[in-house]
Enzyme design. Structure first.
Site, PDB file in Angstrom:
ATOM      1  CE  LYS A 236      34.086 -17.268 -65.541  1.00 14.32           C
ATOM      2  NZ  LYS A 236      35.084 -17.637 -66.542  1.00 14.32           N
TER       3      LYS A 236
ATOM      4  N   GLY B 136      39.686 -11.197 -65.766  1.00 13.61           N
ATOM      5  CA  GLY B 136      38.649 -11.512 -64.795  1.00 13.61           C
ATOM      6  C   GLY B 136      38.643 -10.497 -63.688  1.00 13.61           C
ATOM      7  CB  SER B 137      39.797 -10.766 -60.205  1.00 15.55           C
ATOM      8  OG  SER B 137      39.225 -12.055 -60.205  1.00 15.55           O
TER       9      SER B 137
ATOM     10  NE  ARG C 114      57.449 -18.993 -72.201  1.00 14.71           N
ATOM     11  CZ  ARG C 114      58.117 -18.393 -73.185  1.00 14.71           C
ATOM     12  NH1 ARG C 114      58.330 -19.009 -74.332  1.00 14.71           N
ATOM     13  NH2 ARG C 114      58.583 -17.171 -73.030  1.00 14.71           N
TER      14      ARG C 114
ATOM     15  N   GLY D 116      44.682 -14.765 -64.423  1.00 10.55           N
ATOM     16  CA  GLY D 116      45.783 -14.096 -63.733  1.00 10.55           C
ATOM     17  C   GLY D 116      46.297 -12.846 -64.414  1.00 10.55           C
TER      18      GLY D 116
ATOM     19  CG  ASP E 159      35.453 -12.260 -65.396  1.00  8.44           C
ATOM     20  OD1 ASP E 159      35.237 -12.678 -66.551  1.00  8.44           O
ATOM     21  OD2 ASP E 159      35.940 -12.964 -64.492  1.00  8.44           O
TER      22      ASP E 159
ATOM     23  N   GLY F 146      41.606 -15.454 -60.625  1.00  9.50           N
ATOM     24  CA  GLY F 146      41.409 -14.761 -59.356  1.00  9.50           C
ATOM     25  C   GLY F 146      42.677 -14.527 -58.570  1.00  9.50           C
TER      26      GLY F 146
END
Lengths: 297, 194
Positions: A84, A238-239, A168, A217, A27, A156
């Site tokens: 996005k 992402g973050s 999983r 995450g 990102d 995030g």
């Protein structure tokens, strides 16, 4: 006679995702970050107005990024650029297609635009990636035309627990399908709310019919390698990069971790001295209304 | 009994599993190449499609450039598809990619445009027999110039060069790893058997 060229086919859409495998999609919110990501070895970047951690913090309605910003980022790098749009917002998707982005993420990170229907992605020449928490959700998105799947995880947060759960779950359900008797197939399609023909394909291939990345995450090289060992084809971060203390070094380390995911000695080496990771949020302490992964199914 | 040949497939990033699946179907042994020691004893090397900047950086970080160059210069057959083509070229339009600097071709990256311009089309090449081959081009590069020793193997109708060979080096700007027609893989294997 002009040459006959096929464009916008499923083969070309899912083919680009195949080229991204074993790579990291990062990102970014501006040209500088885009260049850092490219320098670090990202196989693609996601052009955003804000990273998910800041979307959480800002609240309000999260929408497609400003087209000017997306264009600037596209011009700053030579690697593929994704952007996005809101779930169900097919006009944002039309705009992103017109800008020439290489992939559209119909994403739960943004606010929902349609509570009932996702975009009919077959109507586009540009390929789409969509999030999924389980096999049924993945196959519904593929049925709508998605050419790439990613776990939803919990964006995030820097907490990998939801991405692990989703990966999983998808793997367990694929194993279940592989071992079913043909007589049991229609009932399985009913239970998963998945297209019957795609379930048959899953059984034949022993995996999803499109590339499946991990997302939501991932904050460290170890997180990335964990998702790869669990069977992800690649990762989105992402973050986790630009909210950390040393984005370039962390980004480089995550790229290496995705390549050498089976080698603990290399993972140990590249995990050293990366500075502070993003501070993160424990998913279990989030209110149900704050869970992005629950925004659609 | 003839020894089974082993093809190394550079597995730093990209579509390496697709190449491996096809090679195994054709009876070759395969090895994923991520570190210099993986190169030992291979009979041929494929550099797959993927992101050329990413693969280039990982080749540099893990010291693969020098040994691959050395092996290619002593005759190891090497085939680059799409990103792999870029990485074999002596000249690239875009400075960001450091290549292996092996094949006397000049390459333009993303030459056909962005993803929505990606396409598939029928190709003919004497290298793989008369039957048309459906070639898949994804954000593909093209060969803008070739040296004297380079043999052009396939062109689009407008003359764009999309496959070429220079002795033990083979390049295709399209993705034979994405199609069910395996004639390009058979062609590469025939370069090894000779």
């Amino acid at each position: 006679m002009a040459e006959h060229k096929n464009t916008g086919t499923m083969q070309l859409k899912s083919g680009l995702a195949q080229m991204l495998k074993g790579g990291v999609i990062m990102d970014v919110v501006n040209e500088d970050q885009a260049k850092i990501a490219e320098e670090a070895g990202a196989c693609s970047i996601m052009a955003l107005e804000r990273v998910p951690a800041d979307i959480r913090a800002a609240g309000g309605v999260a929408r497609m990024a400003d087209p000017e910003k997306v264009t600037e980022i596209m011009q700053a790098v030579s690697i593929p650029v994704m952007a996005k749009c809101r779930i169900g917002h097919f006009v944002e998707a039309q705009i992103l297609e017109s800008l020439g982005v290489d992939y559209i993420d119909e994403s739960e990170v943004l606010t929902l635009a349609d509570e009932d229907f996702h975009i009919n992605k077959h109507n586009f020449k540009v390929p789409f990636v969509c999030g999924a928490k389980n096999l049924g959700e993945a196959l519904r998105r593929i049925g709508e035309g998605a050419a790439m799947i990613r776990t939803k995880g919990e964006p995030g947060t820097g907490d990998v627990v939801e991405a692990v759960r989703h990966m999983r779950r998808i793997n367990q359900e694929i194993n279940w399908i592989k071992n079913l008797n043909e007589d049991e197939f229609m009932a399985a399609a009913k239970e998963l709310a998945a297209p019957y023909s795609l379930l048959l394909e899953v059984r034949k291939l022993g995996r999803l019919p499109v590339v499946n990345f991990a997302a939501g995450g991932i904050a460290t090289p170890a997180d990335a390698a964990l998702m790869m060992q669990l069977g992800a084809d690649g990762v989105f971060v992402g973050s986790g990069i630009f909210k950390s203390g040393n984005p370039l070094e962390r980004a480089k380390a995550i790229v290496k971790a995705v390549t050498h995911y089976k080698e603990p000695d290399i993972l140990a080496e590249i995990s050293k001295n990366l500075g502070e990771p993003m501070s993160g949020l424990d998913v279990k302490k989030l209110a149900d209304t704050d869970l992005m992964s629950e925004r659609s199914s | 009994m003839t020894k089974q040949i082993t093809i190394g497939v550079l597995a730093l990033q990209g579509a390496f599993i697709e190449h491996i699946g096809i090679l195994q179907n054709l009876g070759a042994a395969t090895r994923e190449i991520r570190l210099p020691e993986d190169l030992e004893g291979i009979d041929g090397l494929i550099i797959p499609g993927g992101e050329s900047t990413t693969i280039s950086k990982l080749m540099q970080d893990y010291s693969l450039i020098t040994p691959i160059k050395k092996m290619a210069k002593s005759g190891l057959p090497v085939w680059g598809t799409c990103a792999g083509l870029i990485l074999l070229a002596k000249k690239i339009d875009n400075q960001i990619v450091t290549s292996l600097d092996l094949m006397d071709i000049e390459v333009t990256r993303n030459a056909f445009g962005r993803q929505k311009e990606s396409f598939s089309t029928g190709l003919s090449s004497h290298a793989i027999g008369d039957k048309q081959y459906e070639a898949v081009f994804i954000r593909a590069p093209l060969i803008s110039d070739t040296g004297k020793k380079v043999e052009v193997l396939a062109k689009l109708e407008d003359g764009t060069i999309v496959a070429a060979r220079e002795n033990n080096l083979l390049v295709t700007s399209f993705h034979p790893e994405l199609t069910l027609d395996h004639r390009w893989h058979q062609y590469f294997l025939s370069m090894i058997n000779k």
